[in-house]
Design an enzyme around this catalytic site. Sequence first.
Site, short mmCIF file in Angstrom:
data_model
loop_
_atom_site.label_atom_id
_atom_site.label_comp_id
_atom_site.label_asym_id
_atom_site.label_seq_id
_atom_site.Cartn_x
_atom_site.Cartn_y
_atom_site.Cartn_z
N LYS A 185 0.74 -1.32 0.14
CA LYS A 185 0.09 -0.01 -0.10
C LYS A 185 0.87 1.34 -0.02
O LYS A 185 2.04 1.20 0.13
CB LYS A 185 -0.92 0.00 1.16
CG LYS A 185 -0.24 0.07 2.45
CD LYS A 185 -1.30 -0.37 3.65
CE LYS A 185 -0.33 -0.32 4.85
NZ LYS A 185 -0.82 0.20 6.03
N TYR B 160 19.31 29.12 7.35
CA TYR B 160 18.37 29.76 7.77
C TYR B 160 18.43 29.85 9.57
O TYR B 160 18.79 28.91 10.17
CB TYR B 160 16.80 29.25 7.43
CG TYR B 160 16.78 29.22 6.11
CD1 TYR B 160 16.40 30.56 5.56
CD2 TYR B 160 16.56 28.26 5.25
CE1 TYR B 160 16.08 30.76 4.27
CE2 TYR B 160 15.96 28.49 4.02
CZ TYR B 160 16.05 29.62 3.41
OH TYR B 160 15.41 29.77 2.38
C1 LIG Z 1 -3.64 -4.39 8.36
C2 LIG Z 1 -2.31 -4.27 8.07
N1 LIG Z 1 -1.58 -5.41 7.98
C3 LIG Z 1 -0.32 -5.27 7.94
C4 LIG Z 1 0.43 -4.03 7.73
C5 LIG Z 1 1.86 -3.88 7.39
O1 LIG Z 1 2.58 -3.70 8.84
P1 LIG Z 1 4.00 -3.50 8.88
O2 LIG Z 1 4.47 -2.52 7.62
O3 LIG Z 1 4.24 -3.07 9.98
O4 LIG Z 1 4.65 -4.87 8.60
C6 LIG Z 1 -0.31 -2.98 7.97
C7 LIG Z 1 0.62 -1.76 7.78
O5 LIG Z 1 0.12 -0.91 8.12
C8 LIG Z 1 -1.62 -3.03 8.21
O6 LIG Z 1 -2.45 -1.81 8.17
#
Ligand SMILES: Cc1ncc(COP(=O)(O)O)c(C=O)c1O
Length: 379
Positions: free
Chosen positions: A51, A269
């Site tokens: 994602k 800055y």
């Molecule tokens: C429902 C869910 N599963 C798995 C993951 C993967 O998590 P990680 O990146 O900590 O392995 C996420 C990431 O936020 C998540 O929201």
Amino acid sequence: MCRRSPSIPEFNSASSMTRATQAIIDLHALRENYRLAQSKAPNSKAYAVIKANAYGHGLLPCAQALTDVADGFAVACVDEAIELRQNGILLPVLVLEGAMDQAECQTAADLDLEMVVHKQDQVHWLAAVKGAAVRVWIKVDSGMHRLGFSTQEVPGLVTMLRGMDTVHDIHLMSHFACADESGSAVTAQQIKNLETLDPIKLERSLCNSAAILTLPQCHGELIRPGIMLYGGSPLQQKMGSQLQLQPVMTLQSEVIAMHELAAGEGVGYGHSFVTERPTKLAVVAIGYGDGYPRRAPPGTPVMIRGKKYPLAGRVSMDMITVDVTDSDVSLGDVVTLWGTGLDADEIAGHCHTISYELFCQVTPRVKRQYLGRAPVPKS
Ligand SMILES: Cc1ncc(COP(=O)(O)O)c(C=O)c1O
């Protein structure tokens, strides 16, 4: 008055004038990290969590690099899943937040997506789907209190879903709030809450990266590794390299100016850094406009010629300044902000954040250069 448009000099993308700031994405390392995650849970399937543009690494290149090793993918929303399907990714795709409305639910059915169901509305949308049935993952709120049905609601929901011919496969999913803390009482309570669902014999997916590493008893049928695929550590006390993870993103730039300053000179800055001794200063072409965090404090390391040097002064939009006194650093040197040789977790620690955020914040201005792309099959 007639205004002539300016003539544009001939463009040569290979010109040495190109800004050197880039994120080198090592797809071989991504695959190795996936294999490591898999090896931690050898009896489970693993959906690679890609994602948010694969945590800033590029949704499609990462998906394509993993297609022949991964069991499937997980994304946050249907739009991300559509992009995968439109680009020929046929592996299972799990949508972690489920559908946002009826139309998305229908799209999920049409594209053969696996859907999280975390609220009653989504059950109604599923019931109204036409055509193919949908594989669903009931999100159980075992104690994180973000998304999901309570453990008490789950048995009734399972019965309802089993009665729907628009649903063809039902599983349980949950998420741990504190899997990155060893011996967490919250995790122990979540596990206890989930045990109340043992009589419902359904496949489970409970583990993100932290839980994959710390809760082997919870691996279940499907794990969901995210940050560990990219070489970031999911654990508070360890860096990715200490977990044998390989950095996937190396964020690089170059030294574009050098200065010799006397003691007592202010830099950048607000003149927040004032030299205490005759100082050799390197100006590097990266800033918060590229996603390098503005809150990186003085002393945050960058790597040049294999050595660490401290940030001096504030991060600007396009530049940072680095104290390279008593070094052979010179104009044009490559500078690594994080990646190979310098854990993103170390930089995140200086910035009071996590490597997840550093990766996701790298802006589109930064060119992504992919190493180890899978060969494109001949047609
Ligand atoms: C429902 C869910 N599963 C798995 C993951 C993967 O998590 P990680 O990146 O900590 O392995 C996420 C990431 O936020 C998540 O929201």
